[in-house]
Write an enzyme that holds these catalytic residues in place. Structure first.
Site, short mmCIF file in Angstrom:
data_model
loop_
_atom_site.label_atom_id
_atom_site.label_comp_id
_atom_site.label_asym_id
_atom_site.label_seq_id
_atom_site.Cartn_x
_atom_site.Cartn_y
_atom_site.Cartn_z
N GLY A 50 0.87 -1.18 0.00
CA GLY A 50 0.00 0.00 0.00
C GLY A 50 0.90 1.23 0.00
NE ARG A 86 5.57 -3.67 -4.58
CZ ARG A 86 4.24 -3.68 -4.37
NH1 ARG A 86 3.76 -3.45 -3.16
NH2 ARG A 86 3.41 -3.92 -5.37
CD GLN A 189 -2.90 -6.87 -3.73
OE1 GLN A 189 -3.61 -7.50 -4.51
NE2 GLN A 189 -1.68 -6.48 -4.05
CG ASP A 230 0.49 2.32 -5.82
OD1 ASP A 230 -0.69 1.98 -5.95
OD2 ASP A 230 1.27 1.80 -4.99
CG ASN A 240 -4.70 2.26 -7.61
OD1 ASN A 240 -4.00 2.29 -6.59
ND2 ASN A 240 -5.89 1.70 -7.61
#
Ligand code: MRU
Length: 347
Positions: A50, A86, A189, A230, A240
């Site tokens: 997240g 990431r 998720q 994101d 996202n």
């Protein structure tokens, strides 16, 4: 607003404690992270995930490194290393850089303590921003049921969440009765985490396969779609969880508003448009199986982007902790991001 956030991460020098999200909802187990190696493993395998929560983890990477060697070279290396695990969520690297900047301002012997203090302050700020964002979001959400994607709740931010925080506030205000949740293949998720959070909040949740989302929107039962982000480019293009673009396209086709909820720290002025946002690609094995069980033949190739980019023109509004921005985004988003700039995190 009386929204309470679960505790999903705790800074207890010299240990970072996190709820292991890879095990949810089957098991609620806390992980004690004591080193940068353990942290990079946890981030890479989505035990913590997240975008906003990753920002806190980025900062924690510097704190963990400072326990071993608080020299500038080591801390710079640690910030770079954790920030690169990431690539898409801008806050992972910007959280690490912000912590680095704060600790380099104090003498070497005081740096480890300063880093943990920074992390604690960052979490407090995050919680306050989530609440402000939820308040702004509830004011623009239409009455009726809502569709969301991936997980954007407490598990994703450490506060009440972004899109899920808005949903919780809207439910509390009597504006929505139920929340439709996409399963969010391949790592689920939505199915594993968002349903878990919604059930704990007492919000009726309806789970659907990702592939059913367009049909749901066309059926007319959904009044709005809301997701997190994101990384948001200066022009409003938004990265996202993969699948978001399809939801935005379908919502536009049927005239359902599509909202993005994210703190201003998600806006990256360094990306002029979505084409500049780095997209994380993950292992093919994630598509061919889950939780140790394989269903695709071994060796099959897979195209597995973790995120996609939704053009700003498909986004009805971007809900932030400072207010809601509507298109055209460019200058409006820049003005808000400038106001939201806070020591370090917006660098
Ligand atoms: O791969 P993940 O689980 O880290 O992806 C998360 C998302 O895409 C969320 O929607 C985004 O980070 C916003 S979280 C408030």
């Amino acid at each position: 607003m009386s929204l309470a956030a679960l505790e999903v991460l705790r800074f207890e020098r010299p240990v970072l404690h996190v709820l292991d999200q890879a095990l949810l909802p089957g098991e609620e187990r806390w992980l004690a992270i004591r080193s940068l190696d353990e942290l990079t493993e946890a981030i890479g395998s989505l035990r913590v995930r997240g975008a906003p929560l990753l920002g806190l983890c980025g900062a924690a990477g510097v704190a963990l490194a400072a326990e071993v060697d608080a020299g500038e070279a080591n801390l710079r290396l640690a910030a770079k290393r954790v920030g690169a695990v990431r690539p898409t969520a801008v806050e992972l690297a910007s959280g690490a850089t912000a912590c680095l900047r704060a600790v380099l301002a104090v003498p070497e012997m005081a740096r480890a303590a300063a880093a943990w203090d920074f992390c604690a302050g960052y979490l407090e700020r995050r919680r306050a921003e989530d609440l402000a964002l939820a308040t702004h979001g509830v004011a623009v959400m239409p009455r009726g049921d809502v569709l969301t994607h991936c997980n954007t709740g407490t598990l994703a931010t450490g506060g009440v969440g972004t899109a899920l925080g808005v949903i919780r506030a809207a439910f509390e205000a009597g504006r929505i009765e139920r929340c439709y949740v996409t399963e969010t293949r391949p790592l689920l998720q939505g199915a594993r985490l968002t349903t878990w959070e919604l059930l704990r909040s007492g919000i009726p949740a309806v789970l659907l396969p990702d592939a059913a989302a367009a049909a749901l929107l066309f059926s007319g039962v959904v009044a709005a779609v809301i997701t997190g982000a994101d990384r948001i480019a200066s022009n409003g293009d938004t990265a996202n969880k993969v699948g978001t673009l399809g939801l935005a396209l379908a919502a536009a086709r049927v005239g359902v508003p599509f909202f993005v909820a994210a703190p201003t720290s998600t806006v990256d002025p360094g990306c002029a448009s979505g084409g500049e946002i780095p997209i994380e690609f993950r292992a093919p094995e994630e598509v061919g199986g889950f939780g140790g069980q394989r269903w695709a033949p071994g060796g099959i190739a897979a195209w597995n982007p973790a995120f996609d980019v939704t053009p700003g023109e498909l986004i009805t509004g971007i809900i932030t902790e400072l207010g809601v921005v509507e298109p055209p985004y460019g200058e409006r988003l820049a003005a808000l991001t400038e106001r939201g700039r806070w020591e370090g995190v917006h660098g």
